[in-house]
Write a protein that holds these residues in place. Structure first.
Motif, mmCIF file in Angstrom:
data_model
loop_
_atom_site.group_PDB
_atom_site.id
_atom_site.type_symbol
_atom_site.label_atom_id
_atom_site.label_comp_id
_atom_site.label_asym_id
_atom_site.label_seq_id
_atom_site.Cartn_x
_atom_site.Cartn_y
_atom_site.Cartn_z
ATOM 1 N N UNK A 1 0.803 -1.221 0.000
ATOM 2 C CA UNK A 1 0.000 0.000 0.000
ATOM 3 C C UNK A 1 0.832 1.265 0.000
ATOM 4 N N UNK A 2 2.147 1.128 0.170
ATOM 5 C CA UNK A 2 3.034 2.307 0.193
ATOM 6 C C UNK A 2 3.258 2.833 -1.222
ATOM 7 N N UNK A 3 3.276 4.167 -1.355
ATOM 8 C CA UNK A 3 3.494 4.790 -2.658
ATOM 9 C C UNK A 3 4.932 4.583 -3.116
ATOM 10 N N UNK A 4 5.107 4.304 -4.415
ATOM 11 C CA UNK A 4 6.433 4.185 -5.019
ATOM 12 C C UNK A 4 6.410 4.802 -6.415
ATOM 13 N N UNK A 5 7.595 5.154 -6.901
ATOM 14 C CA UNK A 5 7.759 5.673 -8.260
ATOM 15 C C UNK A 5 8.664 4.733 -9.050
ATOM 16 N N UNK A 6 8.306 4.487 -10.294
ATOM 17 C CA UNK A 6 9.164 3.740 -11.212
ATOM 18 C C UNK A 6 9.755 4.746 -12.193
ATOM 19 N N UNK A 7 11.091 4.765 -12.281
ATOM 20 C CA UNK A 7 11.774 5.733 -13.144
ATOM 21 C C UNK A 7 12.640 4.970 -14.134
ATOM 22 N N UNK A 8 12.475 5.256 -15.425
ATOM 23 C CA UNK A 8 13.244 4.554 -16.442
ATOM 24 C C UNK A 8 13.059 5.153 -17.811
ATOM 25 N N UNK A 9 13.353 4.345 -18.833
ATOM 26 C CA UNK A 9 13.326 4.824 -20.218
ATOM 27 C C UNK A 9 12.517 3.885 -21.112
ATOM 28 N N UNK A 10 11.217 3.732 -20.852
ATOM 29 C CA UNK A 10 10.419 2.837 -21.688
ATOM 30 C C UNK A 10 10.296 3.365 -23.112
ATOM 31 N N UNK A 11 10.402 2.441 -24.079
ATOM 32 C CA UNK A 11 10.276 2.805 -25.501
ATOM 33 C C UNK A 11 11.214 3.960 -25.876
ATOM 34 N N UNK A 12 12.389 4.001 -25.212
ATOM 35 C CA UNK A 12 13.391 5.055 -25.454
ATOM 36 C C UNK A 12 12.893 6.448 -25.073
ATOM 37 N N UNK B 1 8.621 8.945 -15.455
ATOM 38 C CA UNK B 1 8.277 8.659 -14.064
ATOM 39 C C UNK B 1 6.816 8.222 -14.001
ATOM 40 N N UNK B 2 6.568 7.084 -13.361
ATOM 41 C CA UNK B 2 5.201 6.624 -13.125
ATOM 42 C C UNK B 2 5.043 6.318 -11.638
ATOM 43 N N UNK B 3 3.821 6.415 -11.143
ATOM 44 C CA UNK B 3 3.553 6.206 -9.717
ATOM 45 C C UNK B 3 2.606 5.033 -9.521
ATOM 46 N N UNK B 4 2.744 4.398 -8.378
ATOM 47 C CA UNK B 4 1.851 3.304 -8.015
ATOM 48 C C UNK B 4 2.062 2.948 -6.552
ATOM 49 N N UNK B 5 1.551 1.818 -6.155
ATOM 50 C CA UNK B 5 1.732 1.374 -4.778
ATOM 51 C C UNK B 5 2.369 -0.009 -4.778
ATOM 52 N N UNK B 6 2.926 -0.384 -3.632
ATOM 53 C CA UNK B 6 3.415 -1.738 -3.453
ATOM 54 C C UNK B 6 2.194 -2.659 -3.395
ATOM 55 N N UNK B 7 2.079 -3.556 -4.350
ATOM 56 C CA UNK B 7 0.921 -4.453 -4.412
ATOM 57 C C UNK B 7 1.128 -5.716 -3.588
ATOM 58 N N UNK B 8 2.373 -6.183 -3.514
ATOM 59 C CA UNK B 8 2.686 -7.391 -2.749
ATOM 60 C C UNK B 8 4.195 -7.467 -2.572
ATOM 61 N N UNK B 9 4.628 -8.279 -1.620
ATOM 62 C CA UNK B 9 6.051 -8.509 -1.384
ATOM 63 C C UNK B 9 6.324 -10.001 -1.497
ATOM 64 N N UNK B 10 7.604 -10.317 -1.707
ATOM 65 C CA UNK B 10 8.059 -11.710 -1.760
ATOM 66 C C UNK B 10 7.281 -12.529 -2.791
ATOM 67 N N UNK B 11 7.157 -11.983 -4.001
ATOM 68 C CA UNK B 11 6.536 -12.728 -5.091
ATOM 69 C C UNK B 11 7.595 -13.639 -5.728
ATOM 70 N N UNK B 12 7.267 -14.903 -5.885
ATOM 71 C CA UNK B 12 8.170 -15.856 -6.519
ATOM 72 C C UNK B 12 7.637 -16.205 -7.897
ATOM 73 N N UNK B 13 8.390 -15.844 -8.945
ATOM 74 C CA UNK B 13 7.971 -16.121 -10.315
ATOM 75 C C UNK B 13 8.866 -17.157 -10.970
#
Length: 466
Positions: free
Chosen positions: A177-188, A193-205
Motif C-alpha cells: 500500500x506504500x506509494x512508489x515511483x518507477x523511473x526509467x526509459x520505456x520505448x526510449x 516517471x510513473x507512480x503506483x503502490x506496493x501491491x505485494x512482497x516476496x513474489x516468486x515467479x
C-alpha cells in the motif's frame, strides 16, 4: 382583546423558538460553534494518517527530481553472424553476414564515481555497452559482474565529473500500500516517471523458488528494465525487472528485485568478484491449507522442514524435520519466497535468529549460515558448481568444477554430452574450485575464446574451445 392575546402568544412562542435555535446552533457550545467538541467521531477521524491524492497528502516531485538525474539509458550492442544454409549446402559457401543488434534498457547510478546497477538481461551478450546520462552525455561502460539468477548486473563508467546517484533504502521495511515511483526509459522515452503502490512482497515467479520480487502497479514497459523503484523520499527500494503481460506491454503488474538483495549482490561482486550465497541448510516447502492437511498439522503459514542438510548450520543448531520456520530475525516467514528472499541478503557465516514452531511451541535459535556447497558461477551461458565428494572419489580428483547447466544456444546440441563434465583447467590455469574459477572468468571478456580441459562421465579427458 381576545385577538390581541392570541397575537401576543404567537409572538412570544416565535421569540422563544428563535432564541432556542440560536443557542443550539451558534452559541459557544452550538453545533456550528468553532469551540464545539464533537460528541461523535467518524471512523476516519480516529486515524492520524491522511489518505487521498491531494498534493497536501503526498508529493512525488522531490523524489522524482532526485531520481531522474541518476537513472540512465543503457544501450546494448551485439553482433550476430547470419549464414545461408542453402548456399552452404549447394555451393559450399562458408561465409556469413555480420548483423548489429541493439537492445536498450535502464540503469541506476549508485555512486558518484560511476558504478551503475541494471538487469543482467539488459546487458547479456553485449559486445559494447553505452550509457547515456540524463544530461545527454554518453560513455562506454565496462561490465564488472553479473548474477543471472537474480538478474542483476554491475557496470562502471569513467565520467569527467561527480555523478548524481541514488541511495539504497531498506526494502524489507516497505509496506503493501506504500506509494512508489518507477523511473526509467520505456520505448526510449528518457526520464519517464510513473507512480503506483506496493501491491505485494516476496513474489516468486521462478520454479526454483530462489527469487523474491516486490510487486507494484506502477506502470512499467519494455525499456524500464534496470530502472529505479523508489519510495516518496527518493530512496532506492527495488530494481525494476519484469512485467506480467499477455501483450508485452504493461497491463497492471510489474516486478522489481528488492534493493537489499541487489545491494548485497553488488557488494559481493565488488569485494569478492562473485556472489557469496549462504544457506540455512534445510529443505521443505511453504504451508497452505492443502499441504497442512496432508501433513496432519493445523498451522497453514510458514516453511515446513522436511529434511536438514548434514553439517549445516541448521543441523548444528538443532533444527529437525517437522519444525515450522515462522520468522528469521524480525522478518515474518509465511512463504518459501519470504525465506529465500531474506537468506539471499546474507552471506556464509552470517548469524540468523530462527524462530520455529515445534510441538505447538515457539522456539528461537541462532543459526550460522553455511557456505553453499553448490555455489555456482556462470560464463558464456555455462553454469558451473563445485564438485562433490562422490565426484572426487570416482575420478580420483581433489580439484575441478562441474558443468551444472548450459543455456548457451551455440552449445545446445552438445548439452547432454557436456552436462556433468568436470572442468580441470581454463586457458591452462588449474580450476581449483568455483571461487577461483569465478575470479578468473570475471577478468575475461565474454567475447574472448577460452580453452577448457575437462573430463567426461566416462573418465575421458578432452579439450574444447568456446
Amino acid at each position: 382583546m381576545k385577538r390581541f392575546s392570541q397575537l401576543f402568544l404567537v409572538a412570544l412562542l416565535s421569540g422563544a423558538t428563535t432564541l432556542g435555535a440560536y443557542k443550539l446552533l451558534f452559541d459557544s457550545n452550538g453545533v456550528f460553534s468553532s469551540n464545539k467538541s464533537p460528541i461523535t467521531t467518524l471512523a476516519t477521524e480516529s486515524y492520524n494518517k491522511k489518505v487521498g491524492l491531494s498534493p497536501e497528502v503526498v508529493d512525488f516531485t522531490e523524489a522524482a527530481e532526485k531520481t531522474v538525474h541518476s537513472v540512465v539509458h543503457v544501450k546494448n550492442v551485439s553482433y550476430k553472424t547470419v549464414t545461408n544454409p542453402m548456399l552452404e549446402y549447394y555451393y559450399g559457401y562458408k561465409g556469413g553476414q555480420t548483423q548489429e543488434q541493439v537492445g536498450t534498457g535502464s540503469g541506476v547510478i549508485i555512486s558518484e564515481d560511476g558504478y551503475i546497477v541494471t538487469n543482467n538481461h539488459v546487458v547479456k551478450g553485449a559486445s559494447e555497452i553505452e550509457i547515456t546520462l540524463n544530461n545527454k552525455k554518453s560513455y562506454k561502460a565496462k561490465l564488472i559482474g553479473t548474477d543471472s539468477k537474480m538478474d542483476i548486473a554491475l557496470l562502471k563508467i569513467d565520467a569527467d565529473e561527480k555523478l548524481p546517484y541514488t541511495t539504497f533504502g531498506n526494502s524489507d521495511s516497505v509496506k503493501v500500500g506504500e506509494w512508489v515511483l518507477a523511473v526509467g526509459n520505456p520505448y526510449n522515452l528518457t526520464s519517464t516517471v510513473t507512480a503506483g503502490i506496493i501491491s505485494a512482497k516476496a513474489r516468486n515467479l521462478d520454479a526454483s523458488g530462489i527469487q523474491s520480487f516486490i510487486q507494484t502497479d506502477a506502470a512499467v514497459n519494455p525499456g524500464n528494465s534496470g530502472g529505479a523503484l523508489v519510495n516518496t523520499r527518493g530512496d532506492l527500494v527495488g530494481i525494476n525487472t519484469m512485467i506480467s503481460s499477455m501483450t508485452g506491454s504493461y497491463v497492471g503488474y510489474s516486478f522489481a528485485v528488492p534493493s537489499n538483495i541487489a545491494r548485497k549482490i553488488i557488494e559481493d561482486i565488488m569485494e569478492y568478484g562473485n556472489v557469496q550465497r549462504g544457506i540455512l541448510g534445510v529443505e521443505g516447502g511453504e504451508l497452505n491449507a492443502t499441504a497442512s492437511r496432508e501433513l496432519g498439522i493445523e498451522q497453514t503459514e510458514g516453511f515446513y522442514i522436511s529434511s536438514v542438510s548434514k553439517n549445516s548450520g541448521a543441523e548444528r543448531s538443532g533444527l529437525k524435520k517437522g519444525d515450522i520456520i515462522v520468522k528469521l530475525d524480525n522478518q515474518s516467514i509465511a512463504t518459501f519466497a519470504d525465506l529465500s528472499g531474506y537468506i539471499n541478503t546474507k552471506r556464509p557465516n552470517d548469524k540468523v535468529q530462527v524462530t520455529f514452531v515445534r510441538d505447538g511451541n515457539n522456539r528461537t535459535v541462532p543459526v550460522v549460515l553455511s557456505k553453499n556447497e553448490f555455489f555456482s558461477t556462470e560464463f558464456k551461458g555455462i553454469e558451473l558448481e563445485n564438485i562433490d565428494a562422490a565426484d572426487k572419489k570416482k575420478f580420483n580428483l581433489d580439484y575441478g568444477v562441474k558443468i551444472k547447466s548450459i543455456s548457451n544456444e551455440n552449445l545446445a546440441q552438445y548439452r547432454d554430452e557436456l552436462k556433468g563434465n568436470i572442468i580441470l583447467s581454463i586457458d591452462n590455469v588449474k580450476a581449483k574450485d568455483i571461487e577461483s574459477v569465478s575470479k578468473l572468468l570475471n577478468k575475461k571478456d565474454e567475447r574472448q575464446s577460452v580453452r577448457l580441459e575437462m573430463i567426461n562421465k566416462n573418465g575421458e579427458v578432452f579439450r574444447i574451445i568456446i
